[in-house]
Motif scaffolding. Structure first.
Motif, mmCIF file in Angstrom:
data_model
loop_
_atom_site.group_PDB
_atom_site.id
_atom_site.type_symbol
_atom_site.label_atom_id
_atom_site.label_comp_id
_atom_site.label_asym_id
_atom_site.label_seq_id
_atom_site.Cartn_x
_atom_site.Cartn_y
_atom_site.Cartn_z
ATOM 1 N N SER A 1 0.851 -1.187 0.000
ATOM 2 C CA SER A 1 0.000 0.000 0.000
ATOM 3 C C SER A 1 0.887 1.237 0.000
ATOM 4 N N TYR A 2 0.408 2.281 -0.664
ATOM 5 C CA TYR A 2 1.199 3.498 -0.849
ATOM 6 C C TYR A 2 0.316 4.704 -0.589
ATOM 7 N N GLU A 3 0.808 5.636 0.244
ATOM 8 C CA GLU A 3 0.099 6.881 0.536
ATOM 9 C C GLU A 3 0.980 8.059 0.141
ATOM 10 N N HIS A 4 0.364 9.020 -0.527
ATOM 11 C CA HIS A 4 1.102 10.184 -1.027
ATOM 12 C C HIS A 4 0.355 11.452 -0.625
ATOM 13 N N SER B 1 -2.574 21.553 -3.139
ATOM 14 C CA SER B 1 -2.401 20.364 -2.302
ATOM 15 C C SER B 1 -2.947 19.147 -3.039
ATOM 16 N N TYR B 2 -2.403 17.981 -2.663
ATOM 17 C CA TYR B 2 -2.783 16.744 -3.343
ATOM 18 C C TYR B 2 -2.604 15.587 -2.370
ATOM 19 N N SER B 3 -3.521 14.637 -2.394
ATOM 20 C CA SER B 3 -3.407 13.442 -1.560
ATOM 21 C C SER B 3 -4.063 12.278 -2.276
ATOM 22 N N ALA B 4 -3.469 11.105 -2.124
ATOM 23 C CA ALA B 4 -4.007 9.904 -2.751
ATOM 24 C C ALA B 4 -3.402 8.690 -2.073
ATOM 25 N N ASP B 5 -4.049 7.564 -2.199
ATOM 26 C CA ASP B 5 -3.503 6.300 -1.709
ATOM 27 C C ASP B 5 -3.929 5.183 -2.643
ATOM 28 N N GLY B 6 -3.180 4.107 -2.602
ATOM 29 C CA GLY B 6 -3.466 2.968 -3.467
ATOM 30 C C GLY B 6 -2.841 1.711 -2.916
ATOM 31 N N SER B 7 -3.254 0.581 -3.437
ATOM 32 C CA SER B 7 -2.721 -0.707 -3.008
ATOM 33 C C SER B 7 -2.602 -1.623 -4.215
ATOM 34 N N GLU B 8 -1.749 -2.627 -4.087
ATOM 35 C CA GLU B 8 -1.502 -3.547 -5.192
ATOM 36 C C GLU B 8 -0.995 -4.874 -4.643
ATOM 37 N N THR B 9 -1.438 -5.973 -5.234
ATOM 38 C CA THR B 9 -0.933 -7.308 -4.920
ATOM 39 C C THR B 9 -0.410 -7.929 -6.209
ATOM 40 N N SER B 10 0.831 -8.405 -6.188
ATOM 41 C CA SER B 10 1.460 -8.926 -7.401
ATOM 42 C C SER B 10 2.179 -10.228 -7.104
ATOM 43 N N LEU C 1 14.217 -10.825 -8.356
ATOM 44 C CA LEU C 1 12.768 -10.863 -8.486
ATOM 45 C C LEU C 1 12.338 -9.754 -9.447
ATOM 46 N N ASP C 2 11.194 -9.936 -10.078
ATOM 47 C CA ASP C 2 10.641 -8.864 -10.904
ATOM 48 C C ASP C 2 10.346 -7.633 -10.046
ATOM 49 N N ASP C 3 10.279 -6.472 -10.687
ATOM 50 C CA ASP C 3 9.993 -5.220 -9.970
ATOM 51 C C ASP C 3 8.534 -5.177 -9.536
ATOM 52 N N PHE C 4 8.296 -4.379 -8.499
ATOM 53 C CA PHE C 4 6.938 -4.189 -7.984
ATOM 54 C C PHE C 4 6.647 -2.699 -7.942
ATOM 55 N N SER C 5 5.455 -2.304 -8.387
ATOM 56 C CA SER C 5 5.069 -0.902 -8.341
ATOM 57 C C SER C 5 3.614 -0.779 -7.913
ATOM 58 N N VAL C 6 3.315 0.325 -7.241
ATOM 59 C CA VAL C 6 1.955 0.611 -6.795
ATOM 60 C C VAL C 6 1.709 2.098 -6.966
ATOM 61 N N ARG C 7 0.521 2.466 -7.437
ATOM 62 C CA ARG C 7 0.185 3.852 -7.711
ATOM 63 C C ARG C 7 -0.736 4.416 -6.640
ATOM 64 N N ALA C 8 -0.558 5.711 -6.397
ATOM 65 C CA ALA C 8 -1.471 6.489 -5.570
ATOM 66 C C ALA C 8 -1.810 7.732 -6.376
ATOM 67 N N GLY C 9 -2.887 7.664 -7.142
ATOM 68 C CA GLY C 9 -3.209 8.763 -8.034
ATOM 69 C C GLY C 9 -2.168 8.903 -9.133
ATOM 70 N N SER C 10 -1.571 10.080 -9.253
ATOM 71 C CA SER C 10 -0.560 10.325 -10.272
ATOM 72 C C SER C 10 0.850 10.005 -9.795
ATOM 73 N N SER C 11 0.993 9.593 -8.534
ATOM 74 C CA SER C 11 2.306 9.263 -7.989
ATOM 75 C C SER C 11 2.488 7.748 -7.978
ATOM 76 N N ARG C 12 3.729 7.300 -8.107
ATOM 77 C CA ARG C 12 4.004 5.862 -8.150
ATOM 78 C C ARG C 12 5.215 5.538 -7.288
ATOM 79 N N ALA C 13 5.120 4.445 -6.528
ATOM 80 C CA ALA C 13 6.246 3.917 -5.758
ATOM 81 C C ALA C 13 6.671 2.590 -6.387
ATOM 82 N N GLU C 14 7.979 2.346 -6.423
ATOM 83 C CA GLU C 14 8.495 1.154 -7.087
ATOM 84 C C GLU C 14 9.579 0.505 -6.237
ATOM 85 N N LEU C 15 9.521 -0.815 -6.143
ATOM 86 C CA LEU C 15 10.557 -1.609 -5.488
ATOM 87 C C LEU C 15 11.293 -2.397 -6.565
ATOM 88 N N ILE C 16 12.627 -2.272 -6.579
ATOM 89 C CA ILE C 16 13.458 -2.939 -7.581
ATOM 90 C C ILE C 16 14.292 -3.996 -6.873
#
Length: 202
Positions: free
Chosen positions: A118-121, A133-142, A172-187
């Motif tokens: 889960s990602y909060e921005h 101001s801007y706020s968003a959150d998102g989650s992803e399962t891969s 391992l393959d990369d993992f990414s999760v979006r929160a609106g227009s922002s994105r977090a990525e684990l490499i």
């Protein structure tokens, strides 16, 4: 002294909690669109009308100008990523005795991981003369496929105690999760594990 081999499986669990609130900078431009009135005298606000009239219509093709804002924009806020990683690895191993005390141990295999993140921005962007101001959150399962390879050296102190050094590369393959227009990525393509320890044999 003979080489021995076998097959092994491992289960791994990891919890990741990454966040920062660093101030960020960004290059910014102000874009202004001027619509021609073509002789139309605009009414005073507020004004309610339709696109089809009655009344004259203003031009639909704007004259655009763009100005670079010196100093750019400052972005304040927080970015928080939290994830749970479950991984199952399996593959063969080979033990090669060098002498009576030293044994090399090689391993390789495949990995299959499931990650739930889960990602909060939260952000406040400050521009010369304006802010937003801007706020968003998102989650992803891969599901992330991968592989591993490792090499260990065991040195026997006696019949029961060993000291060892171990190195392992995990992909391992990369993992990414979006929160609106922002994105977090684990490499995970450069994961190395190095360990030193002792082993007791029953």
């Amino acid at each position: 002294m003979k080489a021995t081999w076998g097959f092994q499986g491992r289960f791994h669990y990891g919890h990741l909690d990454i966040g920062n609130s660093n101030r960020l900078g960004a290059v910014s431009h102000r874009v202004t669109d001027n619509f021609p009135l073509d002789g139309v005298i605009p009414p005073l606000a507020p004004y309610n009308g339709s696109f089809t009239g009655p009344g004259p219509l203003m031009g639909a093709d704007p004259v655009r100008s763009e100005v670079f804002l010196a100093g750019g924009a400052s972005v304040f806020g927080s970015r928080d990523l939290e994830a749970d990683l479950f991984a199952l690895s399996a593959g063969p191993w080979l033990a090669l005795p060098v002498n009576e005390r030293l044994t090399l141990h090689a391993e390789a295999g495949l990995t299959l991981a499931v990650i739930d993140g889960s990602y909060e921005h939260r952000s406040l962007t400050v521009l010369p003369g304006a802010s937003a101001s801007y706020s968003a959150d998102g989650s992803e399962t891969s599901v992330l496929p991968g592989f591993y390879a490792g090499l260990s050296a065991f040195y026997a102190l006696n019949e029961q105690w060993d000291v060892y050094a171990h190195g392992r590369y995990q992909y391992l393959d990369d993992f990414s999760v979006r929160a609106g227009s922002s994105r977090a990525e684990l490499i995970f393509d450069e994961s190395f594990v190095v360990s030193l320890g002792v082993r007791f044999k029953f």
